[in-house]
Design a protein around this motif. Structure first.
Motif, mmCIF file in Angstrom:
data_model
loop_
_atom_site.group_PDB
_atom_site.id
_atom_site.type_symbol
_atom_site.label_atom_id
_atom_site.label_comp_id
_atom_site.label_asym_id
_atom_site.label_seq_id
_atom_site.Cartn_x
_atom_site.Cartn_y
_atom_site.Cartn_z
ATOM 1 N N ILE A 93 -2.565 10.465 1.275
ATOM 2 C CA ILE A 93 -2.820 9.102 1.768
ATOM 3 C C ILE A 93 -4.136 9.076 2.535
ATOM 4 O O ILE A 93 -4.967 8.170 2.352
ATOM 5 C CB ILE A 93 -1.665 8.620 2.685
ATOM 6 N N GLU A 141 -7.287 6.801 1.708
ATOM 7 C CA GLU A 141 -7.713 5.850 2.734
ATOM 8 C C GLU A 141 -9.199 6.016 3.027
ATOM 9 O O GLU A 141 -9.932 5.035 3.151
ATOM 10 C CB GLU A 141 -6.871 6.058 4.003
ATOM 11 N N LEU A 197 -0.908 2.806 6.173
ATOM 12 C CA LEU A 197 -0.847 2.857 4.723
ATOM 13 C C LEU A 197 0.126 3.936 4.264
ATOM 14 O O LEU A 197 0.304 4.942 4.944
ATOM 15 C CB LEU A 197 -2.231 3.199 4.140
ATOM 16 N N ALA A 204 0.826 -1.206 0.000
ATOM 17 C CA ALA A 204 0.000 0.000 0.000
ATOM 18 C C ALA A 204 0.859 1.254 0.000
ATOM 19 O O ALA A 204 0.600 2.218 0.699
ATOM 20 C CB ALA A 204 -0.957 -0.019 1.198
ATOM 21 N N LEU A 257 -1.524 1.932 -3.629
ATOM 22 C CA LEU A 257 -2.707 2.756 -3.355
ATOM 23 C C LEU A 257 -3.367 3.189 -4.664
ATOM 24 O O LEU A 257 -4.596 3.156 -4.791
ATOM 25 C CB LEU A 257 -2.326 3.980 -2.521
#
Lengths: 976, 416, 95, 195
Positions: free
Chosen positions: A220, A224, A200, A173, A178
């Motif tokens: 991120i 997420e 992550l 990730a 991602l």
């Protein structure tokens, strides 16, 4: 305190942990190592062979040095990589592999002896005197071997397994993972995103770059949040995908509770078997180092790790650091550290054209040629164009470029391919369905990683017919490494390649000198890459060093084989689930609860639990119970649950023809309402199984098998039906569990049965030996009755629906009280059948033939049944061993199964061996021990005295050869 | 060069400059008296005994990759001589005797370590079968002991005696059994053979046989044609492939067996332990790794890798037997190609092609047999008569019905 | 591994029991002349190819179908699967 | 009627009441009331009319069908016929009348049935299945049934509805099956509690 500003740690909470008994503070978000560094702890372990002091080397699962034992008592977990141990309150860690305190390891004497311990030394010595190897040398070596210790207590935690299926599995990730997951999940595909980290972001967390002009953590967090909102995506943190198996099956371990102070009643780890239609491998890259003299001191670590500690964890191993690099990445570490207020003493750059990217001193065209500092780095020697300098620093970051993490891509034997432009091994032939993205594919910049991840997901889904649009990806850094390869700094002093196993450049040179040049020989001769890190920071460098020595290219030198697991996996989670009493399912007979209530002793019989015997008050030894059960059966009537025998319902117009081909003896000719003993052979002519075959109707048979072979026989029958004779009308179904079957045996069997059957004529004329029938019992309960005998007595087996089994048994015992009705278990069952000379498991062991069992004439030559042809082979026919009965000459003498048989007076050795005792018991009927055995020329030796040798227990017993039928040899009792 | 402690000390003090290559890298000659196909344990041992014991010359070993790359380099290193059947046991005991003097004979420390083996049993029937086997072992002149539960508990206290599905009732032990360092065995034989003049030729793949009037004349290889008086094939999992080039179809299937090693740990496992109620056996290497394994995957394979279900099965067995290993970690899994024969026993015999000899069918038990297999094959090649202990390993035993089926599993290789 | 069951789709190989070479479908006639030799070849000899292999798998923890699976023994790639009964019937038809 | 008293597959002595357990949203209940019989089509026999027989992987559980009869596909040309509340009679005989011409074998007591119901939708049911059986849930909606392995046991899993499954295991292994199911359910419940 070397705690810097910033970082992804939660300073609002302080956690307390201990290392080697001393207590330290840390924060949520820390790993054990980041917290130790923040507390100025640099010495964390000792190397395997030389016991050199070692510090942290990396910031991830590739760590070779910082191995600790985590926890205590039964939960002590040796060899844990401290770099990936998530900090929690109360964590306990201890260093390993030292005698005395970590700082004063007595075994460090090995370092002084290192000239004598070069690669392969142990193959060349310790051979004289011969006895000393096992008595002296080897014990000493073994004591020194190994790293941590097991607690020797059973693992107390719970583990489980699970199964997941998805369209796309994204492994990793970081930026590429991602973006792959986002691309696929938005397209509606079923996605699993797994990452070994607890957070992550992957490498983005370690960098100071911006993404879309904001901290990367902002981007991120946005991703997420979106992923969390998509029901078609399963996010698996703390989950390591460790193996790529056939057809898209991946092994993954989720560490459910390793970050919790106490897992409580929950599961500690789960083994997931993920079946993925497609996979994007976004596993990133591992930084490599550049070996130079004394490059293993605490304080020397990978430059990228140093940067990760500073940026993500606000920790640094020292206040004054230097960098040794052959590429621009090392300079980024210098810049980030400067930005955090750390002093950068120098950047030593091997490239002649190197220039500083910031306000620090740079040595171009320079190399680190030695270091100083006994238990931690204090200075480095820098050789440069103008001469050489000592530079004082307490930490050194080393950057030799990046190795893509090609492991999972190579688990199916696809070899990585050397790419000269990238100066790295890139994934070769991947497992089917896998696409590699990001740094794992050599796409190391954030920009390249983001785009290759999205593209990989789009391509993978297109294969599945799912259209995925590429997302708008954020602006991110896209700077080249500008790497100029340098694989080691030449010199005579030891320069470590593999830190944990203490393999140096000199060892590789020695392997070269001794012609151990193929990489596999190199690995095996030096132990390179065989430590707990599987050489993640060592192997590629070693290959390059060997290539240098042989003059072959790196590409031609090649890699060793990448094998699972990617990182080590606990045996407990692989074993998963229940491993004690629930290791395998238990099958219980229908009368089990009743037998339990009677106080029966149970025994494991394959998957089944069966009543072994039924002790009564006053009986202190099992033999008393068994003798009583046997005698009561022969005198009155005994009752035994025989449900465990396999039962197969065979129906169809061709059922008889079919069974004729399965059994070596005829079955089609069996009359309706009758039962026949049947013998099945394997196609190689040896005995497969025996049992009975009952014909309930013109097109309806019930076949019974032994308990042990129920599964294999049913499989063989299906094979015969589908593969050998597919044109026959035959239908099979197992009914083993459907019916409770109770053996009613003994002279009073008929009398007892007469009390439960509903007006059924049990007379010999109406229901003779080997008859069978459907009937009802106990007021209308449907049942089946078979007049068959395993004990040699007048006997029946009565079957009723399983749910009534316990009640029927209780009823029979109750109604038979005046007839001496006695339940018996497997022990008495065994005695009864040995007394009668019936073969069972010990005789039907897969090595015996019909002829050996005395049943050779059953094999019909008139039909083509399985095994008939091969049973006629010379080797089988010429074997004269045959089943005989064995009686001790001295009635007190024991007969022991597993004894070998010899002529009296013969020398006892392999070539005079004449057979063996297969089964033995004490026979209360005969009044002595008795046995069955296979004896050469046995048929001709009735009455002869032979010797049973059991040298294991120093027994030699004289036995008389007799008929195997110790009771009722004419079979009159069966037919009465 | 002789290896010795003195030599190690001398070299240590002089910068390790004097060490010689362990073996030469010769180019193939146009012809040899004996060509051994396969530079694994059995092939190297054959060449070693042929050149030393049987004093033959003009010998080459042809290896398609690197020496010792087959099953000798990827097994779980167990040596033992505790077989049941008279066709097997004297052979394996002969092998054990060779192991016992091996390192002094070939001047290489292969770390032969007779730390014992215990085969656990869990039922009365299993006990009877083990007693029969243990007695067969003793009657052959080898050693065996029957241990009861209390003796076992004293010897191996960490086994799961109490919370079990299949209680441990005892064990059959052989104290002279143990382990050896697998690579060391290959290297020892290779170096010994090289010193005796054998040409060890790596990266030389046999691509065909030249056969005329039913007699082999030589082998075609990736490095050209090599003439041969006699050709001995010892290529384990590749047997069917190589022999097909000579037109032979064999009673062999190739299967994958996985093997496992844990991270290094301080010593815990005393010898070799096998579980009798699951697929699991274990020992511990001198380096500290737990070395363990279980059953073959069960399907034909040449991939040298296996699948997850068997890994789980093996770990389940391990956890059931000794739950104290739970917090040890699996470090590496690998796979080898087993030449599973139809009765589970090997073949050392002539073939229908004159001058072509076969050594095969070792299933997953070939490592322990390495010395005797090499010796017996050398005996056959040198004298054209089978070695006394290897007479039963005939190719025609399947046609004639003299199978050597230790497990009683019949003609199904994946059950042996 | 996943076995592509012709009726049930991909199924975990652990549900199956493996037997071996699909030549086991071609059982010789035990009453014919030369049965001894024919059975020796049938029971004991195998092509054992490194490559495409037709082999028998039994869906023991499933629908009890015997399958003929075509699989590459080097890569483990599966090229197809059929009901063994269909294959056996076709062989009979071809005779 | 016989005066023998039957016990359930999980029954202890006198255990005539089916077992039940609850873990959070999941209810597990032993069901010993189903009559079961296998039905095989004879060679060349056409599909019968009285009961709709599902194709591979299928399950027609609609108890609404006449006489409370359901059927699941077991093997080529073989089905398991289920009769609600028919456990104590001679269900095989009824099936033989209903579906004439084929081969019928009683299976009522061969299997132990456990009904598992979620009162929080499909989530808990699917989480439980994920821990126990290797079934791709994407293709396992209501009306699907399959035989597979579960902790070394052979079971039928029937998807009765989004939030209900039935597991049929060998009667003799009922206790081990119950142990496996309840252990997994309890752990899921614990995980939800700590999450």
């Amino acid at each position: 305190m070397t705690r810097l500003s910033g970082g992804l740690i939660d300073r609002s909470r302080t956690l307390s942990f201990t290392f080697n008994g001393r207590s330290y503070p840390g924060h949520p978000g820390d790993t054990l190592v980041s917290a130790l560094l923040a507390n100025d702890v640099r010495l964390v372990g000792r190397s395997f062979k030389y016991h050199r002091p070692r510090g942290v080397f990396s910031a991830g699962s590739e760590e070779p040095n910082a191995l600790v034992t985590l926890g205590s008592g039964a939960r002590a977990e040796p060899n844990t990589r401290a770099t990936v141990a998530e900090l929690f309150d109360g964590l306990e860690a201890r260093s390993q592999n030292h005698a005395g305190p970590l700082g004063f390891d007595l075994l460090a004497v090995n370092d002084l002896l290192s000239p004598f311990l070069a690669a392969g030394f142990y193959y060349k010595t310790f051979m004289w005197p011969k006895a000393f190897w096992e008595k002296l040398y080897e014990p000493a070596i073994r004591r020194a071997a190994g790293l941590g210790s097991l607690s020797m207590q059973p693992d107390p935690d719970a583990y489980d397994k699970g199964f997941l299926h998805c369209d796309l599995l994204v492994i990793g990730a970081g930026p590429s993972g991602l973006s792959a997951a986002l691309t696929a999940a938005r397209a509606g595909a079923k996605v699993i995103l797994a990452d070994e980290d607890f957070r992550l972001g992957g490498r983005l967390l370690a960098e100071s770059h911006t993404v879309d002009d904001a901290p990367a953590t902002d981007w991120i967090a946005g991703v997420e949040a979106e992923l969390a909102s998509l029901p078609n995506l399963r996010l698996m943190r703390r989950t390591t995908v460790w193996g790529a198996f056939d057809h898209g099956i991946y092994g993954a371990v989720e560490r459910v509770a390793d970050h919790l102070p106490d897992p409580g009643a929950g599961v500690r780890q789960t083994l997931w078997r993920i079946t993925a239609r497609r996979v994007v491998l976004a596993a990133g890259a591992t930084e490599r180092h550049i070996p130079f003299a004394n490059n293993d001191r605490p304080g020397i670590l990978l430059a990228g790790a140093m940067r990760a500690y500073a940026n993500r964890w606000a920790a640094c191993p020292a206040q004054r650091v230097a960098i040794f690099t052959n590429n621009d990445d090392g300079h980024r570490t210098a810049l980030d550290l400067l930005g955090k207020g750390v002093q950068v003493a120098a950047v030593v750059d091997t490239r002649p054209d190197a220039t500083a990217l910031g306000p620090y001193r740079t040595y171009p065209a320079a190399q680190v040629t030695n270091t100083w500092g006994r238990r931690g780095l204090t200075a480095i020697r820098v050789a440069h164009e103008g001469g050489s300098d000592w530079v004082t620093c307490d930490a050194l970051g080393v950057s030799g470029g990046w190795n893509p993490n090609v492991h999972l891509a190579s688990h199916q034997r696809g070899r990585p391919v050397w790419d000269a432009a990238a100066q790295a091994f890139l994934p070769g032939a991947c497992p089917p369905g896998m696409i590699v993205a990001g740094a794992a594919a050599g796409q190391g910049s954030t920009h390249a990683a983001l785009h290759s991840g999205a593209k990989a997901a789009q391509t993978a889904l297109a294969d599945l017919g799912i259209v995925a649009n590429l997302p708008d990806l954020p602006r991110a850094e896209d700077t080249p490494l500008n790497l100029r390869p340098l694989w080691h700094v030449p010199g005579k002093r030891r320069a470590w390649v593999d830190f944990q196993n203490d393999v140096t450049v000199n060892d590789i040179a020695l392997a070269h000198r001794e012609n151990m040049r193929p990489v596999e020989h190199l690995k095996r001769w030096t132990t390179l890459g065989m430590a707990t890190d599987q050489g993640k920071t060592a192997n590629v460098t070693a290959i390059a060093v060997m290539a240098d020595l042989t003059g072959q290219s790196i590409a031609a030198t090649g890699t060793t084989i990448y094998r699972p697991p990617y990182t080590p996996v606990s045996l407990a989670v692989l074993g998963g689930g229940d491993t004690g009493a629930q290791f395998r399912p238990r099958r219980l007979t229908p009368t089990h609860p009743w037998a339990q209530a009677q106080g029966a002793v149970f025994v494991e019989v394959g998957p089944w639990m069966r009543a072994q015997y039924f002790p009564r008050p006053g009986e202190t030894h099992w033999r008393q119970s068994v003798d009583r059960e046997v005698l009561a059966t022969r005198a009155g009537v005994g009752l035994c649950d025989v449900t465990t025998l396999g039962k197969v319902d065979v129906q169809g117009a061709d059922a008889g023809v079919f069974l004729d081909r399965l059994y070596c003896n005829p079955m089609a000719s069996l009359k309706v309402g009758m039962v026949r003993y049947g013998l099945m052979l394997r196609e190689d002519g040896h005995v497969f199984d025996d049992g009975t075959c009952a014909r309930l109707g013109a097109e309806h048979y019930v076949v019974t098998t032994t308990t042990a072979q129920a599964g294999p026989v049913f499989r063989q029958m299906e094979f015969a039906r589908q593969c050998l004779w597919p044109d026959l009308d035959v239908h099979l179904i197992s009914t083993t569990d459907a019916w409770a079957q109770i053996s009613v045996a003994g002279p009073q069997a008929r009398a007892l049965l007469g009390r439960v059957v509903d007006g059924f004529d049990l007379s010999n004329a109406a229901f003779p030996f080997m008859a069978c029938a459907n009937l009802t019992v106990c007021g209308g309960l449907r049942a089946r009755l078979f007049r068959i005998s395993f004990s040699g007595e007048l006997a029946y087996e009565l079957a009723v629906p399983a749910r009534y089994g316990a009640a029927l048994m209780a009823r029979l015992v109750d109604l038979g009280a005046d007839l001496g009705a006695t339940p018996y278990g497997t022990e008495a069952l065994g005695v009864l059948r040995i007394e009668k000379g019936h073969a069972a498991g010990n005789e039907l062991n897969g090595q015996t033939t019909a002829q050996m069992l005395g049943l050779g004439r059953m094999v019909s030559a008139k039909k083509d049944a399985i095994g008939t042809v091969m049973s006629r082979r010379e080797g089988l026919v010429s074997d004269t061993r045959i089943l005989v009965g064995l009686l001790p000459v001295d009635a007190a003498g024991p007969v022991v199964a597993g004894s070998h048989l010899f002529a009296e007076g013969a020398v006892q050795q392999t070539d005079t061996d004449q057979g063996w005792v297969t089964s033995a018991c004490y026979s209360p009927h005969v009044g002595s021990s008795i046995g069955l055995g296979f004896l050469a020329d046995g048929a001709a030796r009735m009455g002869e005295v032979i010797v049973a040798a059991n040298p294991l227990q120093r027994q030699n017993v004289r036995l008389r050869v007799v008929s195997p039928h110790f009771i009722d040899p004419d079979g009159g009792r069966l037919r009465d | 060069m002789r290896f010795s402690a003195l030599r190690v000390i001398k070299e240590a003090l002089t910068g390790h400059k004097g060490w010689q290559p362990l073996w030469r890298n010769p180019d193939p000659q146009p012809a040899y008296d004996f060509v051994i196909v396969g530079g694994g344990g059995h092939g190297l041992a054959t060449a070693y005994y042929l050149s030393t014991t049987f004093r033959k010359a003009r010998i080459a070993v042809l290896e398609k990759g690197w020496l010792g790359q087959g099953n000798i380099g990827r097994n779980t290193t167990i040596i033992r001589s505790n077989y049941l059947l008279p066709g097997n046991q004297p052979f394996y005991e002969f092998s054990m005797k060779l192991w016992e003097g091996l390192e002094q004979a070939f001047n290489f420390n292969a770390m032969v370590s007779q730390r014992g083996i215990v085969n656990l049993f869990h039922s009365d029937g299993q006990r009877d079968a083990y007693r029969r086997r243990g007695n067969a072992v003793l009657l052959s002149g080898a050693d065996a002991e029957l241990l009861d539960r209390d003796q076992l508990r004293a010897m191996i206290p960490f086994l799961n005696f109490d919370n079990t599905r299949f209680p441990i009732k005892g064990g059959l032990s052989q104290r002279r059994a143990g382990t050896a360092r697998h690579d060391g065995v290959a290297w020892g034989y290779a170096r010994g053979a090289d010193l005796a003049g054998v040409d060890l030729i790596q990266n030389c793949e046999v691509t065909g046989f030249r056969i005329a009037q039913g007699r082999v004349l030589g082998v075609e290889t990736s490095r050209g044609y090599i003439g041969a008086g006699k050709v001995g094939v010892a290529v384990a999992g590749m047997t069917s492939q190589v022999m097909a080039k000579a037109g032979l179809r064999l009673p062999i299937e190739s299967h994958v067996l996985q093997a496992f090693v844990s991270e290094g740990l301080k010593p815990v496992i005393p010898g070799v332990i096998t579980f009798g109620a699951g697929h699991f056996y274990i020992s511990q290497s001198d380096k500290g790794g737990l070395v363990f394994g279980g059953d073959i995957d069960g399907y034909n394979s040449y991939a040298q890798r296996g699948n997850l279900a068997v890994i789980e099965d093996v770990a389940e067995g391990g956890m059931a037997l000794m739950p104290m290993i739970g917090r040890a970690r699996l470090l590496r899994i690998w796979g080898g190609i087993m030449d599973m024969s139809m009765d589970g026993s090997p073949i050392i015999d002539r073939t229908p092609v004159e001058g072509l000899y076969l050594n095969a069918g070792w299933c997953y038990g070939g490592f322990k047999a390495t010395p005797a297999s090499g010796y017996a094959f050398a005996h056959l090649l040198a004298t054209d008569t089978p070695h006394d202990t290897a007479r039963a390993f005939r190719l025609d035993r399947f046609a004639k019905g003299h199978v050597i089926d230790e497990k009683g599993a019949g003609a199904q290789p994946n059950l042996h | 591994m996943l076995i592509p069951h012709p009726l049930l789709g991909p199924r975990d190989a652990v549900e199956f029991t493996y037997l071996g070479d699909a030549s086991l479908l071609a059982r010789p006639d035990g009453l014919a002349e030369g049965a001894d030799a024919a059975f020796h070849d049938y029971v004991y000899l195998r092509d054992n190819p490194a490559g495409v292999h037709r082999e028998l798998w039994y869906h023991e923890q499933g629908d009890r179908s015997w399958l003929v699976v075509t699989r590459n023994t080097v890569t483990h790639e599966i090229l197809g699967a059929e009901l063994a009964r269909d294959v056996a019937l076709a062989m009979r038809g071809a005779k | 009627m016989t005066d023998l008293i039957p016990i359930t597959a999980l029954g202890t002595p006198g255990g005539t009441q089916p077992q039940r357990a609850r873990f959070g949203a999941l209810h597990l209940a032993e069901d010993d009331s189903m009559g079961l019989a296998s039905f095989s089509l004879r060679r060349g026999q056409g599909a019968p009319q009285a009961v709709a027989l599902p194709g591979p992987g299928g399950f027609l559980g609609g108890f609404a069908q006449g006489q409370g009869i359901g059927a699941l596909w077991m093997a080529p040309d073989q089905w398991l016929i289920l009769g609600t509340g028919q456990a104590l009679g001679d269900f095989a005989a009824q099936v033989a009348v209903l579906l004439p011409g084929g081969c019928v074998t009683d299976q009522t007591d061969a299997w132990a049935g456990i009904e598992i119901t979620s009162d929080a939708g499909p989530g808990p049911i699917e989480a439980l299945m994920s821990k126990l059986v290797n079934i791709d849930l994407a293709g396992f909606g209501p009306g699907r049934a399959t035989r597979t392995g579960l902790e070394h046991m052979s079971v039928f899993v029937l998807r009765r509805s989004e939030s209900q499954i039935a597991v049929l295991g060998m009667r003799s292994a009922a206790a081990s099956l119950w142990h496996a199911l309840t252990t997994a359910a309890a752990r899921l419940d614990h995980a939800r509690g700590t999450a």
